[in-house]
Motif scaffolding. Structure first.
Motif, PDB file in Angstrom:
ATOM      1  N   SER A 146       8.425  -2.881   5.390  1.00  0.00           N
ATOM      2  CA  SER A 146       7.653  -2.508   6.579  1.00  0.00           C
ATOM      3  C   SER A 146       8.287  -3.151   7.804  1.00  0.00           C
ATOM      4  CB  SER A 146       6.204  -3.005   6.438  1.00  0.00           C
ATOM      5  OG  SER A 146       5.641  -3.177   7.730  1.00  0.00           O
ATOM      6  N   PRO A 147       8.552  -2.354   8.849  1.00  0.00           N
ATOM      7  CA  PRO A 147       9.143  -2.948  10.050  1.00  0.00           C
ATOM      8  C   PRO A 147       8.223  -3.994  10.679  1.00  0.00           C
ATOM      9  CG  PRO A 147       8.437  -0.668  10.473  1.00  0.00           C
ATOM     10  CD  PRO A 147       8.303  -0.913   8.990  1.00  0.00           C
ATOM     11  N   PHE A 148       6.901  -3.822  10.491  1.00  0.00           N
ATOM     12  CA  PHE A 148       5.952  -4.767  11.084  1.00  0.00           C
ATOM     13  C   PHE A 148       6.017  -6.119  10.365  1.00  0.00           C
ATOM     14  CE2 PHE A 148       4.116  -0.470  11.672  1.00  0.00           C
ATOM     15  CZ  PHE A 148       4.207  -0.405  13.056  1.00  0.00           C
TER      16      PHE A 148
ATOM     17  N   PRO B 180      -1.098  -3.009   0.497  1.00  0.00           N
ATOM     18  CA  PRO B 180      -2.348  -2.526   1.106  1.00  0.00           C
ATOM     19  C   PRO B 180      -3.155  -1.645   0.156  1.00  0.00           C
ATOM     20  CG  PRO B 180      -0.494  -2.160   2.588  1.00  0.00           C
ATOM     21  CD  PRO B 180       0.083  -2.625   1.282  1.00  0.00           C
TER      22      PRO B 180
ATOM     23  N   GLY C 281      -6.840  -4.506   5.760  1.00  0.00           N
ATOM     24  CA  GLY C 281      -5.899  -4.305   4.650  1.00  0.00           C
ATOM     25  C   GLY C 281      -4.520  -3.871   5.076  1.00  0.00           C
ATOM     26  N   LYS C 282      -4.164  -4.122   6.319  1.00  0.00           N
ATOM     27  CA  LYS C 282      -2.826  -3.731   6.785  1.00  0.00           C
ATOM     28  C   LYS C 282      -1.866  -4.908   6.670  1.00  0.00           C
ATOM     29  CE  LYS C 282      -4.113  -0.079  10.011  1.00  0.00           C
ATOM     30  NZ  LYS C 282      -3.375   1.070   9.493  1.00  0.00           N
ATOM     31  N   ILE C 283      -0.597  -4.586   6.460  1.00  0.00           N
ATOM     32  CA  ILE C 283       0.441  -5.610   6.456  1.00  0.00           C
ATOM     33  C   ILE C 283       1.229  -5.523   7.756  1.00  0.00           C
ATOM     34  CG2 ILE C 283       0.634  -5.788   3.947  1.00  0.00           C
ATOM     35  CD1 ILE C 283       3.052  -3.887   4.064  1.00  0.00           C
ATOM     36  N   PRO C 284       1.633  -6.671   8.331  1.00  0.00           N
ATOM     37  CA  PRO C 284       1.562  -8.019   7.776  1.00  0.00           C
ATOM     38  C   PRO C 284       0.228  -8.703   8.063  1.00  0.00           C
ATOM     39  CG  PRO C 284       2.614  -8.114   9.919  1.00  0.00           C
ATOM     40  CD  PRO C 284       2.318  -6.656   9.643  1.00  0.00           C
TER      41      PRO C 284
ATOM     42  N   ASP D 256      -1.679  -8.355  12.036  1.00  0.00           N
ATOM     43  CA  ASP D 256      -1.019  -7.576  13.091  1.00  0.00           C
ATOM     44  C   ASP D 256       0.221  -8.332  13.603  1.00  0.00           C
ATOM     45  OD1 ASP D 256      -1.629  -5.083  15.140  1.00  0.00           O
ATOM     46  OD2 ASP D 256      -0.458  -6.708  16.023  1.00  0.00           O
ATOM     47  N   SER D 257       1.367  -7.652  13.511  1.00  0.00           N
ATOM     48  CA  SER D 257       2.636  -8.314  13.859  1.00  0.00           C
ATOM     49  C   SER D 257       2.650  -8.821  15.295  1.00  0.00           C
ATOM     50  CB  SER D 257       3.809  -7.356  13.617  1.00  0.00           C
ATOM     51  OG  SER D 257       3.699  -6.200  14.429  1.00  0.00           O
ATOM     52  N   THR D 258       2.095  -8.039  16.218  1.00  0.00           N
ATOM     53  CA  THR D 258       2.114  -8.466  17.628  1.00  0.00           C
ATOM     54  C   THR D 258       1.237  -9.706  17.820  1.00  0.00           C
ATOM     55  OG1 THR D 258       2.503  -6.205  18.328  1.00  0.00           O
ATOM     56  CG2 THR D 258       1.628  -7.696  19.986  1.00  0.00           C
TER      57      THR D 258
HETATM   58  N1  LIG Z   1      -0.091  -2.674  14.464  1.00  0.00           N
HETATM   59  C1  LIG Z   1       0.113  -3.177  13.122  1.00  0.00           C
HETATM   60  C2  LIG Z   1       0.583  -2.064  12.215  1.00  0.00           C
HETATM   61  C3  LIG Z   1       0.584  -2.491  10.754  1.00  0.00           C
HETATM   62  C4  LIG Z   1       0.732  -1.309   9.820  1.00  0.00           C
HETATM   63  O1  LIG Z   1       0.414  -0.151  10.171  1.00  0.00           O
HETATM   64  N2  LIG Z   1       1.205  -1.589   8.615  1.00  0.00           N
HETATM   65  C5  LIG Z   1       1.318  -0.534   7.620  1.00  0.00           C
HETATM   66  C6  LIG Z   1       2.597  -0.706   6.804  1.00  0.00           C
HETATM   67  S1  LIG Z   1       4.039  -0.337   7.727  1.00  0.00           S
HETATM   68  C7  LIG Z   1       0.162  -0.640   6.652  1.00  0.00           C
HETATM   69  O2  LIG Z   1      -0.324  -1.718   6.370  1.00  0.00           O
HETATM   70  N3  LIG Z   1      -0.268   0.508   6.130  1.00  0.00           N
HETATM   71  C8  LIG Z   1      -1.255   0.556   5.115  1.00  0.00           C
HETATM   72  C9  LIG Z   1      -2.593   1.022   5.598  1.00  0.00           C
HETATM   73  O3  LIG Z   1      -2.721   1.369   6.781  1.00  0.00           O
HETATM   74  O4  LIG Z   1      -3.497   1.042   4.765  1.00  0.00           O
HETATM   75  C10 LIG Z   1       1.120  -4.329  13.175  1.00  0.00           C
HETATM   76  O5  LIG Z   1       1.863  -4.426  14.168  1.00  0.00           O
HETATM   77  O6  LIG Z   1       1.120  -5.158  12.273  1.00  0.00           O
END
Ligand SMILES: N[C@@H](CCC(=O)N[C@@H](CS)C(=O)NCC(=O)O)C(=O)O
Length: 213
Positions: free
Chosen positions: A9-11, A33, A47-50, A61-63
């Protein structure tokens, strides 16, 4: 310090690179996730990474995570002090997070995630359309990547974010067209020479190979 996620994941990679640039130590805890555990969810309510933990402090959230890292561990700064440079760094981070990454996402989904991870067929037409759509943000980056780093003399979160997206696209077989985008290619080459980037890539390679990818 812990980083939850998977550095494809780029984030997630943004945070790993930021930590390495600051010469900090963090354990990358592979987290999915689609199959989240309680420790990961405690740091990432959606549940989002990171996600991230530094002692008692947890965040997603990466930011947001890099904002914390830069305030808590200011050297070297990834968000410049001068108002214009700081805002430009955030601008390039946004270009990566909200333009480049979503534009390229169908390439990653259809040429890598579906066939390699999910065992389903990719939609090649969607990948092709995304490849064509990438021309616009890449042309923009080509027009501005004329200094050492995107904001000028300082390496910033903007460089980390854009380079991270370019690297994720590389997993699909996609390659930056050096002839069409020589400034972007030269800039990406400089990013790849940085010690922080190399250390992050070494961590990533270990995790990817342990996952059998
Ligand atoms: N704005 C968030 C975006 C994070 C994001 O969208 N991560 C994706 C992976 S690239 C994720 O967790 N997707 C799984 C989901 O949304 O359930 C950040 O900068 O961390």
């Amino acid at each position: 310090m812990k980083i939850y996620g998977f550095p494809l994941s780029p984030f997630v990679r943004k945070v790993v690179v930021a930590v390495k640039e600051k010469r900090l130590d963090a354990e990358v805890v592979p987290s999915n996730p689609s199959d989240p555990d309680a420790e990961f969810l405690a740091a990432s309510p959606f549940g989002k990474i990171p996600a991230f933990r530094d002692g008692d402090f947890a965040l997603a959230d990466s930011t947001a995570i890099i904002t914390y890292l830069d305030a808590k561990y200011p050297e070297p700064a990834l968000l410049p002090a001068a108002p214009e440079a700081r805002a430009r760094a955030v601008w390039f981070e946004e270009v990566a997070d909200t333009v480049l990454t979503p534009t390229g996402a169908p390439i990653v989904l259809n040429r890598f995630l579906r066939p390699r991870l999910f065992g389903t067929e990719g939609d090649e037409a969607a990948a092709q359309a995304a490849e064509e759509a990438l021309a616009k943000p890449l042309a923009y980056l080509e027009s501005v990547a004329t200094g050492e780093w995107l904001v000028g003399a300082e390496f910033t979160v903007g460089d980390i974010a854009v380079a991270s997206t370019v690297r994720t696209l590389g997993y699909t077989g996609w390659r930056l067209d050096d002839a069409a985008y020589p400034n972007v290619a030269a800039w990406f080459g400089r990013v790849q020479q940085r010690e922080g980037w190399k250390a992050a890539v070494a961590t990533e390679d270990r995790i990817i190979s342990a996952a059998g990818l």
